[in-house]
Design a protein around this motif. Sequence first.
Motif, PDB file in Angstrom:
ATOM      1  N   GLY A  33     -14.231   2.396  18.654  1.00  0.00           N
ATOM      2  CA  GLY A  33     -13.655   0.648  19.379  1.00  0.00           C
ATOM      3  C   GLY A  33     -12.591   1.226  18.145  1.00  0.00           C
ATOM      4  N   PRO A  34     -12.474  -0.691  17.738  1.00  0.00           N
ATOM      5  CA  PRO A  34     -10.978  -0.596  17.049  1.00  0.00           C
ATOM      6  C   PRO A  34     -11.596  -0.510  15.556  1.00  0.00           C
ATOM      7  N   GLY A  35     -10.951   0.510  14.635  1.00  0.00           N
ATOM      8  CA  GLY A  35     -10.883   0.534  13.051  1.00  0.00           C
ATOM      9  C   GLY A  35     -10.833  -0.624  12.634  1.00  0.00           C
ATOM     10  N   LEU A  36     -11.424  -0.123  11.172  1.00  0.00           N
ATOM     11  CA  LEU A  36     -10.726  -1.337  10.354  1.00  0.00           C
ATOM     12  C   LEU A  36      -9.466  -0.682   9.420  1.00  0.00           C
ATOM     13  N   GLU A  37      -8.470  -1.733   9.234  1.00  0.00           N
ATOM     14  CA  GLU A  37      -7.798  -1.934   7.845  1.00  0.00           C
ATOM     15  C   GLU A  37      -7.486  -1.423   6.658  1.00  0.00           C
ATOM     16  N   ARG A  38      -8.675  -2.355   5.838  1.00  0.00           N
ATOM     17  CA  ARG A  38      -9.756  -1.830   5.023  1.00  0.00           C
ATOM     18  C   ARG A  38     -10.808  -0.989   4.856  1.00  0.00           C
ATOM     19  N   CYS A  39     -10.823  -0.516   4.146  1.00  0.00           N
ATOM     20  CA  CYS A  39     -12.267   0.302   3.673  1.00  0.00           C
ATOM     21  C   CYS A  39     -13.545  -0.829   3.832  1.00  0.00           C
ATOM     22  N   GLU A  40     -14.395  -0.905   4.702  1.00  0.00           N
ATOM     23  CA  GLU A  40     -15.781  -2.130   4.272  1.00  0.00           C
ATOM     24  C   GLU A  40     -16.677  -1.975   2.893  1.00  0.00           C
ATOM     25  N   GLU A  41     -16.677  -0.959   2.049  1.00  0.00           N
ATOM     26  CA  GLU A  41     -17.309  -0.675   1.471  1.00  0.00           C
ATOM     27  C   GLU A  41     -16.617  -0.956  -0.129  1.00  0.00           C
ATOM     28  N   CYS A  42     -15.607  -0.204  -0.448  1.00  0.00           N
ATOM     29  CA  CYS A  42     -14.645  -0.898  -1.539  1.00  0.00           C
ATOM     30  C   CYS A  42     -13.399  -1.621  -1.074  1.00  0.00           C
ATOM     31  N   ASP A  43     -12.952  -2.421  -0.307  1.00  0.00           N
ATOM     32  CA  ASP A  43     -11.660  -2.704   0.234  1.00  0.00           C
ATOM     33  C   ASP A  43     -10.065  -2.572   0.149  1.00  0.00           C
ATOM     34  N   ALA A  44     -10.670  -0.748  -0.283  1.00  0.00           N
ATOM     35  CA  ALA A  44      -9.012   0.081  -0.067  1.00  0.00           C
ATOM     36  C   ALA A  44      -8.490  -0.099   1.212  1.00  0.00           C
TER      37      ALA A  44
END
Length: 87
Positions: A33-44
């Motif tokens: 599916g679609p990936g995230l633009e920011r890390c779900e753990e550290c928000d990088a």
Amino acid sequence: MATGWAGDGAVQDQIDATVKDGIARARSRLPSGPGLERCEECDAPIPDARRKAIPGVRLCVACQEAHDREAGFSGYNRRGSKDSQLR
């Protein structure tokens, strides 16, 4: 040449089945599916190249490496071949 009850290609068939199972297990664990633009753990931010290379990516490289280290690898051959039991 196989002996006893095993056919001539039994060992290779077992190796092929083990590899096929490993590939299927690895593919089932891949995100989709679609990936995230920011890390779900550290928000990088997750670079575009990583998002294109890995569909459904949810972690940055650093967090993914930490996650992989925590998961570990048992190294246990669940098919129970005689060779794996002797080690």
